[in-house]
Design a protein around this motif. Sequence first.
Motif, PDB file in Angstrom:
ATOM      1  N   TYR A 192      44.539  34.215  33.987  1.00  0.00           N
ATOM      2  CA  TYR A 192      43.616  35.055  35.367  1.00  0.00           C
ATOM      3  C   TYR A 192      42.549  34.220  35.766  1.00  0.00           C
ATOM      4  O   TYR A 192      42.370  34.167  36.981  1.00  0.00           O
ATOM      5  CB  TYR A 192      43.559  36.298  34.783  1.00  0.00           C
ATOM      6  N   LEU A 193      41.834  33.929  34.780  1.00  0.00           N
ATOM      7  CA  LEU A 193      40.477  33.205  34.989  1.00  0.00           C
ATOM      8  C   LEU A 193      40.740  32.093  35.583  1.00  0.00           C
ATOM      9  O   LEU A 193      40.053  31.532  36.497  1.00  0.00           O
ATOM     10  CB  LEU A 193      39.594  33.213  33.936  1.00  0.00           C
ATOM     11  N   TYR A 194      41.765  31.174  35.080  1.00  0.00           N
ATOM     12  CA  TYR A 194      42.068  29.829  35.670  1.00  0.00           C
ATOM     13  C   TYR A 194      42.711  30.055  37.119  1.00  0.00           C
ATOM     14  O   TYR A 194      42.245  29.076  38.159  1.00  0.00           O
ATOM     15  CB  TYR A 194      43.131  29.131  34.858  1.00  0.00           C
ATOM     16  N   LYS A 195      43.465  30.966  37.530  1.00  0.00           N
ATOM     17  CA  LYS A 195      43.876  31.326  38.674  1.00  0.00           C
ATOM     18  C   LYS A 195      42.772  31.592  39.686  1.00  0.00           C
ATOM     19  O   LYS A 195      42.726  31.243  40.929  1.00  0.00           O
ATOM     20  CB  LYS A 195      45.084  32.036  38.788  1.00  0.00           C
ATOM     21  N   ASN A 196      41.851  32.405  39.356  1.00  0.00           N
ATOM     22  CA  ASN A 196      40.787  33.238  40.092  1.00  0.00           C
ATOM     23  C   ASN A 196      39.429  32.594  39.808  1.00  0.00           C
ATOM     24  O   ASN A 196      38.617  33.082  39.420  1.00  0.00           O
ATOM     25  CB  ASN A 196      40.862  34.597  40.007  1.00  0.00           C
ATOM     26  N   LYS A 197      39.383  31.225  40.074  1.00  0.00           N
ATOM     27  CA  LYS A 197      38.150  30.492  39.494  1.00  0.00           C
ATOM     28  C   LYS A 197      36.868  30.578  40.535  1.00  0.00           C
ATOM     29  O   LYS A 197      36.183  29.341  40.764  1.00  0.00           O
ATOM     30  CB  LYS A 197      38.351  28.969  38.989  1.00  0.00           C
ATOM     31  N   GLY A 198      36.702  31.791  41.063  1.00  0.00           N
ATOM     32  CA  GLY A 198      35.564  31.771  42.135  1.00  0.00           C
ATOM     33  C   GLY A 198      35.754  31.438  43.246  1.00  0.00           C
ATOM     34  O   GLY A 198      34.843  30.907  44.224  1.00  0.00           O
ATOM     35  N   SER A 199      36.953  31.255  43.849  1.00  0.00           N
ATOM     36  CA  SER A 199      37.233  30.802  45.299  1.00  0.00           C
ATOM     37  C   SER A 199      36.610  31.969  46.160  1.00  0.00           C
ATOM     38  O   SER A 199      36.903  33.182  45.871  1.00  0.00           O
ATOM     39  CB  SER A 199      38.812  30.584  45.547  1.00  0.00           C
ATOM     40  N   TYR A 200      36.384  31.796  47.201  1.00  0.00           N
ATOM     41  CA  TYR A 200      35.621  32.771  48.288  1.00  0.00           C
ATOM     42  C   TYR A 200      36.039  32.250  49.486  1.00  0.00           C
ATOM     43  O   TYR A 200      36.068  30.936  49.821  1.00  0.00           O
ATOM     44  CB  TYR A 200      34.074  33.175  48.054  1.00  0.00           C
ATOM     45  N   HIS A 201      36.117  33.153  50.667  1.00  0.00           N
ATOM     46  CA  HIS A 201      36.175  32.650  51.962  1.00  0.00           C
ATOM     47  C   HIS A 201      34.949  32.955  52.699  1.00  0.00           C
ATOM     48  O   HIS A 201      34.194  34.242  52.728  1.00  0.00           O
ATOM     49  CB  HIS A 201      37.266  33.441  52.739  1.00  0.00           C
ATOM     50  N   THR A 202      34.352  32.182  53.613  1.00  0.00           N
ATOM     51  CA  THR A 202      33.385  32.105  54.452  1.00  0.00           C
ATOM     52  C   THR A 202      33.848  32.447  56.001  1.00  0.00           C
ATOM     53  O   THR A 202      35.000  31.834  55.983  1.00  0.00           O
ATOM     54  CB  THR A 202      32.451  31.254  54.313  1.00  0.00           C
TER      55      THR A 202
END
Length: 95
Positions: free
Chosen positions: A57-67
């Motif tokens: 889970y942490l590998y797939k959601n490694k802090g990506s965000y949308h601006t």
Amino acid sequence: MEAVPTPPPPRDDLTTHFMKNMATPSYQEDLNMAIIGGVIAVVFITLFSVVALIVVYLYKNKGSYHTYERPDADLNGSVEMEELSSKGEKEEYFI
């Protein structure tokens, strides 16, 4: 009549004193040990699975965000704004 041969006496040097006095576990003790071992194995497998799921889970959601800002490489937007003001139209400012 022939004499029937007698078996030789057991040898004492094949076992130690500890092994002679050691009590063999009963069926109930074996069953208890098997149940305890099974429970410990299930707990370790569950912990390993949970850790593996957390890592995935942490590998797939490694802090990506949308601006919602324009990227810096888009220079056309600023040029268009400059061209609009150079047409000679009056600009109104509301304060």
